[in-house]
Motif scaffolding. Structure first.
Motif, mmCIF file in Angstrom:
data_model
loop_
_atom_site.group_PDB
_atom_site.id
_atom_site.type_symbol
_atom_site.label_atom_id
_atom_site.label_comp_id
_atom_site.label_asym_id
_atom_site.label_seq_id
_atom_site.Cartn_x
_atom_site.Cartn_y
_atom_site.Cartn_z
ATOM 1 N N ASP A 1 0.829 -1.226 -0.016
ATOM 2 C CA ASP A 1 -0.013 -0.069 0.034
ATOM 3 C C ASP A 1 0.891 1.309 -0.118
ATOM 4 O O ASP A 1 0.371 2.139 -0.515
ATOM 5 C CB ASP A 1 -1.058 0.038 1.220
ATOM 6 N N TYR A 2 1.993 1.220 0.666
ATOM 7 C CA TYR A 2 2.843 2.292 0.775
ATOM 8 C C TYR A 2 4.152 2.365 -0.062
ATOM 9 O O TYR A 2 4.844 3.489 -0.230
ATOM 10 C CB TYR A 2 3.460 2.499 2.173
ATOM 11 N N ASN A 3 3.895 1.589 -1.161
ATOM 12 C CA ASN A 3 4.985 1.425 -2.091
ATOM 13 C C ASN A 3 6.433 1.263 -1.680
ATOM 14 O O ASN A 3 7.202 2.047 -2.032
ATOM 15 C CB ASN A 3 4.716 2.438 -3.154
ATOM 16 N N THR A 4 6.783 0.473 -0.448
ATOM 17 C CA THR A 4 7.986 0.397 0.049
ATOM 18 C C THR A 4 8.389 -0.979 0.167
ATOM 19 O O THR A 4 7.484 -1.960 -0.105
ATOM 20 C CB THR A 4 8.071 1.203 1.346
ATOM 21 N N SER A 5 9.603 -1.345 0.578
ATOM 22 C CA SER A 5 9.845 -2.898 0.664
ATOM 23 C C SER A 5 9.419 -3.494 1.815
ATOM 24 O O SER A 5 9.008 -2.641 2.863
ATOM 25 C CB SER A 5 11.370 -3.149 0.572
ATOM 26 N N PHE A 6 9.206 -4.697 2.009
ATOM 27 C CA PHE A 6 8.843 -5.507 2.966
ATOM 28 C C PHE A 6 9.613 -5.178 4.395
ATOM 29 O O PHE A 6 9.358 -5.044 5.469
ATOM 30 C CB PHE A 6 8.462 -6.917 2.888
ATOM 31 N N ASP A 7 10.943 -5.137 3.914
ATOM 32 C CA ASP A 7 12.049 -5.117 4.888
ATOM 33 C C ASP A 7 12.212 -3.714 5.469
ATOM 34 O O ASP A 7 12.040 -3.612 6.891
ATOM 35 C CB ASP A 7 13.414 -5.078 4.340
ATOM 36 N N GLU A 8 11.889 -2.507 4.735
ATOM 37 C CA GLU A 8 11.496 -1.250 5.232
ATOM 38 C C GLU A 8 10.213 -1.073 6.140
ATOM 39 O O GLU A 8 10.444 -0.184 7.121
ATOM 40 C CB GLU A 8 11.724 -0.241 4.027
ATOM 41 N N GLU A 9 9.230 -1.550 5.750
ATOM 42 C CA GLU A 9 8.294 -1.430 6.554
ATOM 43 C C GLU A 9 8.104 -2.091 7.706
ATOM 44 O O GLU A 9 7.693 -1.713 8.864
ATOM 45 C CB GLU A 9 6.980 -1.951 5.585
ATOM 46 N N LEU A 10 8.843 -3.229 7.779
ATOM 47 C CA LEU A 10 9.091 -4.078 9.050
ATOM 48 C C LEU A 10 9.976 -3.519 9.970
ATOM 49 O O LEU A 10 9.508 -3.183 11.173
ATOM 50 C CB LEU A 10 9.726 -5.383 8.747
ATOM 51 N N LYS A 11 10.898 -2.641 9.582
ATOM 52 C CA LYS A 11 11.516 -2.107 10.309
ATOM 53 C C LYS A 11 11.088 -0.791 11.142
ATOM 54 O O LYS A 11 11.102 -0.510 12.163
ATOM 55 C CB LYS A 11 13.029 -1.426 9.769
ATOM 56 N N ARG A 12 10.151 -0.258 10.003
ATOM 57 C CA ARG A 12 9.275 0.997 10.643
ATOM 58 C C ARG A 12 8.599 0.470 11.611
ATOM 59 O O ARG A 12 8.225 0.984 12.809
ATOM 60 C CB ARG A 12 8.732 1.539 9.573
ATOM 61 N N VAL A 13 7.866 -0.717 11.421
ATOM 62 C CA VAL A 13 6.985 -1.127 12.752
ATOM 63 C C VAL A 13 7.687 -1.560 14.003
ATOM 64 O O VAL A 13 7.251 -1.278 15.253
ATOM 65 C CB VAL A 13 6.196 -2.335 12.033
ATOM 66 N N LEU A 14 8.884 -2.031 13.852
ATOM 67 C CA LEU A 14 9.797 -2.621 14.899
ATOM 68 C C LEU A 14 9.994 -1.309 15.915
ATOM 69 O O LEU A 14 10.035 -1.272 16.905
ATOM 70 C CB LEU A 14 10.957 -3.152 14.501
ATOM 71 N N VAL A 15 10.502 -0.252 15.035
ATOM 72 C CA VAL A 15 10.930 0.981 15.632
ATOM 73 C C VAL A 15 9.822 1.780 16.376
ATOM 74 O O VAL A 15 9.777 2.453 17.107
ATOM 75 C CB VAL A 15 11.968 2.032 14.961
ATOM 76 N N HIS A 16 8.561 1.591 15.649
ATOM 77 C CA HIS A 16 7.395 2.313 16.080
ATOM 78 C C HIS A 16 7.135 1.834 17.414
ATOM 79 O O HIS A 16 6.751 2.642 18.485
ATOM 80 C CB HIS A 16 6.251 1.996 14.999
ATOM 81 N N GLY A 17 7.181 0.526 17.730
ATOM 82 C CA GLY A 17 6.890 0.119 19.065
ATOM 83 C C GLY A 17 7.845 0.547 19.888
ATOM 84 O O GLY A 17 7.433 1.038 21.121
ATOM 85 N N VAL A 18 9.176 0.678 19.884
ATOM 86 C CA VAL A 18 9.927 1.274 20.635
ATOM 87 C C VAL A 18 9.842 2.641 20.896
ATOM 88 O O VAL A 18 9.875 3.139 22.074
ATOM 89 C CB VAL A 18 11.581 0.878 19.981
ATOM 90 N N LEU A 19 9.507 3.294 20.072
ATOM 91 C CA LEU A 19 9.200 4.676 20.074
ATOM 92 C C LEU A 19 8.013 4.867 20.978
ATOM 93 O O LEU A 19 7.982 6.036 21.899
ATOM 94 C CB LEU A 19 9.155 5.517 18.935
ATOM 95 N N HIS A 20 6.929 4.136 20.897
ATOM 96 C CA HIS A 20 5.848 4.333 21.837
ATOM 97 C C HIS A 20 6.477 4.071 23.369
ATOM 98 O O HIS A 20 6.005 4.978 24.148
ATOM 99 C CB HIS A 20 4.757 3.101 21.761
ATOM 100 N N TYR A 21 7.176 2.941 23.520
ATOM 101 C CA TYR A 21 7.744 2.809 24.816
ATOM 102 C C TYR A 21 8.475 4.077 25.333
ATOM 103 O O TYR A 21 8.837 4.510 26.755
ATOM 104 C CB TYR A 21 8.630 1.782 24.883
#
Length: 139
Positions: free
Chosen positions: A90-110
């Motif tokens: 949907d965001y026209n990015t690689s799976f790897d980039e989107e996965l890293k964004r989600v992983l860091v998103h969780g840490v940033l919430h913390y």
């Protein structure tokens, strides 16, 4: 300590590099790393958690349970690999980039960043972009 757990067929190929990067992100936010557990799963698994614990009957890419105490961050972060894959398309990015964004998103919430208001969401995206750059520099 950052741990990776799998409730699906998916496995990270570069656990050490990802863990090292996330540890660096935590330090860059002047926080101390506690125990952070990533649980990779599918939509069905995460949907059940969303309904049971959050009373949300929707699909999502990430749910985090925050056990941060003071400056030491920790918690359980559930990631739907199926959602990440769909979002990458949907965001026209690689799976790897989107996965890293989600992983860091969780840490940033913390680390205290929110994404409920438009202003909070803009700051969160900016922080995600900043921290994603840190991964590329380290590699």
């Amino acid at each position: 300590m950052i741990n990776f757990n799998y409730e699906s067929e998916f496995t990270l190929e570069n656990e050490e590099a990802i863990a090292s990067w996330l540890s660096a992100v935590i330090v860059s936010e002047n926080k101390t790393e506690g125990e952070i557990n990533y649980i990779f799963c599918d939509d069905e698994y995460l949907h059940k958690i969303n309904v049971e614990y959050l009373n949300h009957d929707t699909l999502t890419d990430i749910i985090s349970f925050d056990y941060t105490m003071g400056n030491e961050i920790g918690g359980d972060i559930f990631v739907s690999v199926e959602r990440v894959l769909d979002n990458s398309k949907d965001y026209n990015t690689s799976f790897d980039e989107e996965l890293k964004r989600v992983l860091v998103h969780g840490v940033l919430h913390y680390c205290g960043y929110k994404d409920k208001s438009e202003a909070d969401e803009i700051l969160m995206r900016s922080k995600e972009d900043e921290k994603l750059t840190m991964f590329h520099v380290e590699q």
